[in-house]
Design an enzyme around this catalytic site. Structure first.
Site, short mmCIF file in Angstrom:
data_model
loop_
_atom_site.label_atom_id
_atom_site.label_comp_id
_atom_site.label_asym_id
_atom_site.label_seq_id
_atom_site.Cartn_x
_atom_site.Cartn_y
_atom_site.Cartn_z
N ASP A 95 0.85 -1.20 0.00
CA ASP A 95 0.00 0.00 0.00
C ASP A 95 0.88 1.25 0.00
OD1 ASP A 95 -2.31 -1.51 0.20
OD2 ASP A 95 -2.72 -1.03 2.29
N MET A 96 0.33 2.37 -0.47
CA MET A 96 1.10 3.62 -0.42
C MET A 96 0.60 4.46 0.75
SD MET A 96 3.62 5.19 -1.68
CE MET A 96 4.02 4.54 -3.29
N ARG B 288 -9.95 7.45 8.54
CA ARG B 288 -9.72 7.89 7.15
C ARG B 288 -10.97 7.66 6.30
NH1 ARG B 288 -4.44 5.86 7.82
NH2 ARG B 288 -4.89 3.96 6.69
N ARG B 289 -11.71 6.57 6.60
CA ARG B 289 -12.96 6.32 5.84
C ARG B 289 -13.99 7.40 6.16
NH1 ARG B 289 -9.37 3.25 4.57
NH2 ARG B 289 -9.14 5.00 3.20
N LYS C 220 -10.83 18.23 -5.97
CA LYS C 220 -11.28 16.89 -6.41
C LYS C 220 -11.17 16.81 -7.94
CE LYS C 220 -15.53 14.07 -6.60
NZ LYS C 220 -14.91 12.79 -6.92
N THR D 6 -11.34 2.63 -6.65
CA THR D 6 -12.18 3.80 -6.47
C THR D 6 -13.64 3.38 -6.27
OG1 THR D 6 -12.88 5.92 -7.45
CG2 THR D 6 -12.58 4.10 -8.98
N HIS D 7 -14.40 4.26 -5.59
CA HIS D 7 -15.86 4.05 -5.50
C HIS D 7 -16.57 5.09 -6.34
CE1 HIS D 7 -13.77 3.07 -1.72
NE2 HIS D 7 -14.37 1.92 -1.91
N ARG E 32 -1.89 -0.62 -8.45
CA ARG E 32 -3.21 -0.11 -8.04
C ARG E 32 -3.14 1.42 -8.10
NH1 ARG E 32 -4.00 -0.82 -1.99
NH2 ARG E 32 -4.45 -2.99 -2.50
C1 LIG Z 1 -9.00 -1.06 -2.78
C2 LIG Z 1 -8.51 0.27 -2.30
C3 LIG Z 1 -7.21 0.39 -1.84
C4 LIG Z 1 -6.72 1.61 -1.41
N1 LIG Z 1 -5.39 1.74 -1.06
C5 LIG Z 1 -4.90 2.95 -0.75
C6 LIG Z 1 -3.52 3.15 -0.53
O1 LIG Z 1 -2.71 2.23 -0.60
N2 LIG Z 1 -3.10 4.40 -0.24
C7 LIG Z 1 -3.95 5.47 -0.17
O2 LIG Z 1 -3.51 6.60 0.06
N3 LIG Z 1 -5.28 5.29 -0.35
C8 LIG Z 1 -5.76 4.08 -0.64
N4 LIG Z 1 -7.11 3.93 -0.88
C9 LIG Z 1 -8.05 5.03 -0.54
C10 LIG Z 1 -8.19 6.01 -1.69
O3 LIG Z 1 -7.01 6.72 -1.87
C11 LIG Z 1 -9.34 6.99 -1.44
O4 LIG Z 1 -9.08 7.71 -0.27
C12 LIG Z 1 -10.70 6.34 -1.32
O5 LIG Z 1 -10.84 5.27 -2.20
C13 LIG Z 1 -11.81 7.35 -1.63
O6 LIG Z 1 -11.67 7.81 -2.94
P1 LIG Z 1 -12.66 7.40 -4.15
O7 LIG Z 1 -11.80 7.07 -5.30
O8 LIG Z 1 -13.56 6.34 -3.71
O9 LIG Z 1 -13.37 8.73 -4.54
P2 LIG Z 1 -14.04 9.92 -3.74
O10 LIG Z 1 -14.02 11.08 -4.69
O11 LIG Z 1 -13.43 10.11 -2.40
O12 LIG Z 1 -15.50 9.39 -3.54
C14 LIG Z 1 -16.37 9.15 -4.62
C15 LIG Z 1 -17.64 8.53 -4.10
O13 LIG Z 1 -17.34 7.24 -3.56
C16 LIG Z 1 -18.09 7.00 -2.38
N5 LIG Z 1 -17.15 6.90 -1.23
C17 LIG Z 1 -15.84 7.20 -1.23
N6 LIG Z 1 -15.29 6.96 -0.02
C18 LIG Z 1 -16.32 6.55 0.77
C19 LIG Z 1 -16.38 6.17 2.13
N7 LIG Z 1 -15.31 6.18 2.94
N8 LIG Z 1 -17.60 5.80 2.63
C20 LIG Z 1 -18.68 5.77 1.82
N9 LIG Z 1 -18.67 6.14 0.52
C21 LIG Z 1 -17.50 6.51 0.00
C22 LIG Z 1 -19.03 8.16 -2.23
O14 LIG Z 1 -20.20 7.85 -2.92
C23 LIG Z 1 -18.28 9.28 -2.94
O15 LIG Z 1 -19.12 10.29 -3.39
C24 LIG Z 1 -7.60 2.73 -1.36
C25 LIG Z 1 -8.90 2.61 -1.83
C26 LIG Z 1 -9.35 1.42 -2.30
C27 LIG Z 1 -10.74 1.35 -2.85
#
Ligand SMILES: Cc1cc2nc3c(=O)[nH]c(=O)nc-3n(C[C@H](O)[C@H](O)[C@H](O)COP(=O)(O)OP(=O)(O)OC[C@H]3O[C@@H](n4cnc5c(N)ncnc54)[C@H](O)[C@@H]3O)c2cc1C
Length: 339
Positions: A160-161, A320-321, A228, A258-259, A211
């Site tokens: 992970d980063m 963080r979530r 964003k 990403t979500h 990733r």
């Molecule tokens: C499999 C995976 C591995 C990851 N590994 C790392 C890592 O190694 N290092 C690192 O810095 N980050 C990591 N992350 C976290 C990532 O950097 C983001 O902080 C996180 O995924 C939220 O960004 P997003 O792309 O979902 O988009 P966002 O723009 O944050 O969110 C887009 C939409 O997704 C949904 N959503 C996003 N987050 C949430 C949440 N917490 N609860 C509910 N709904 C949400 C909402 O509908 C939101 O409007 C990882 C994420 C995933 C999915």
């Protein structure tokens, strides 16, 4: 005992009211920064992680405290057609003993995955969990041992980063291990960092298993995109680079973590326009977040890997979530008043 409980609950309530007011007064960005600060603050961790309510709410994002509970979750997800990566929670350890304990837990995790024929999870780790802040050689040696175990079972490991203070060190360790273990080791890049396009081009030259995520830490404006929009724009650009013909020829395999539906559509559209099959990349999402979307993508024939975190050290991951989606905090508050 009861008095202490009341005091804790009151502190808890005050904490939320203050943060809620803070949120309204200064806006989402400041609220997010506050939460990211709390995710690192020892006093907040002690206060919040001891509270049953926090534990209950965190269980939405964390698959359990031990390997067995996490394996039950992974098995269910895989039965539902998902791929999984398992993460033994922990980060920023400050003693060699803690780093060794984390390594041993992860070795045991590999053993358990191997014993359960119906689970094909791989494993994600954080270098700071394995001693990076104490000595980078210690962290590297720990990951090396994990990779030897992964090799024994024909499994994989992804690093992970973490925050930008360790980006160079993390990439250096990844590159060294990549030479020793090839595709068995993967890495993560963050689209909010300005440097990431350059890092990505180097990873493409080496045919990395990558990733891409947006990035989950508080970073200064001189090194990270603040909006964003810019982070998203870079995210799409990076996924296109990693799906390019050159990248695929070199052996790159993209995990688009990403979500965000806009990001997911962008990847799908680029893939469709360039005749890239859905088997050539995967989407990745966190356990407990956008389960509806995870299922829909699988039903539509896409590969989805769910990141399944477990363990006692859930606090920073959980906060963080909350920071990523401040609306999650209201879920928390409503649970408080329902108690
Ligand atoms: C499999 C995976 C591995 C990851 N590994 C790392 C890592 O190694 N290092 C690192 O810095 N980050 C990591 N992350 C976290 C990532 O950097 C983001 O902080 C996180 O995924 C939220 O960004 P997003 O792309 O979902 O988009 P966002 O723009 O944050 O969110 C887009 C939409 O997704 C949904 N959503 C996003 N987050 C949430 C949440 N917490 N609860 C509910 N709904 C949400 C909402 O509908 C939101 O409007 C990882 C994420 C995933 C999915």
């Amino acid at each position: 005992m009861k008095k202490r409980g009341n005091l804790l609950s009151t502190t808890w309530l005050l904490f939320f009211l203050v943060t809620a007011v803070f949120f309204y007064k200064f806006g989402e960005r400041w609220f997010r920064s506050l939460l990211l600060y709390l995710s690192n603050a020892g006093w907040a961790r002690n206060l919040i992680s001891s509270m049953p309510l926090a534990q209950r709410v965190a269980s939405r994002f964390v698959a359990g405290y031990d390997i067995d509970s996490a394996l039950i979750v992974a098995r269910q997800l895989e039965n539902d057609g998902m791929l999984t990566t398992m993460d033994y929670l922990g980060e920023s350890v400050t003693t060699v003993d803690e780093a060794i304990r984390a390594k041993e837990q992860i070795l045991a995790l590999y053993d358990h995955i191997e014993k359960n024929d119906d689970i094909s999870a791989n494993v994600s780790v954080k270098l700071s969990q394995l001693g990076l802040a104490i000595d980078s050689k210690l962290a590297m040696q720990n990951v090396r041992e994990l990779l030897q175990r992964a090799e024994l079972y024909d499994n994989k490991l992804r690093i992970d980063m973490e925050d930008s203070s360790v980006t160079d060190l993390t990439l250096d360790i990844y590159r060294t291990l990549r030479q020793e273990f090839g595709h068995r080791v993967g890495i993560v890049i963050q689209s909010y960092l300005h440097r990431t396009e350059t890092d990505t081009r180097q990873l493409i030259e080496n045919g990395a298993w990558v990733r891409v995520c947006k990035g989950a830490y508080a970073e200064p404006a001189d090194i990270a995109f603040e909006s964003k929009e810019d982070t998203d724009h870079n995210y799409i650009h990076l996924t296109e680079l990693l799906l390019s013909a050159e990248a695929r020829t070199n052996g790159v395999y993209l995990g688009a973590a990403t979500h965000d539906e806009q990001m997911i559509w962008a990847v799908m559209e680029y893939a469709a326009a360039n005749n890239i099959p859905a088997s050539a990349y995967e989407f990745q999402m966190l356990y407990g977040i956008r389960r509806d979307l995870q299922r829909k993508l699988v039903a539509d024939g896409y590969q989805v890997r769910v990141y399944v975190p477990f363990g006692e050290a859930w606090y920073p991951y959980f906060v963080r979530r909350l920071a990523e989606r401040p609306a999650n905090i209201w879920f928390f508050i409503s649970n408080f008043f329902r108690q």
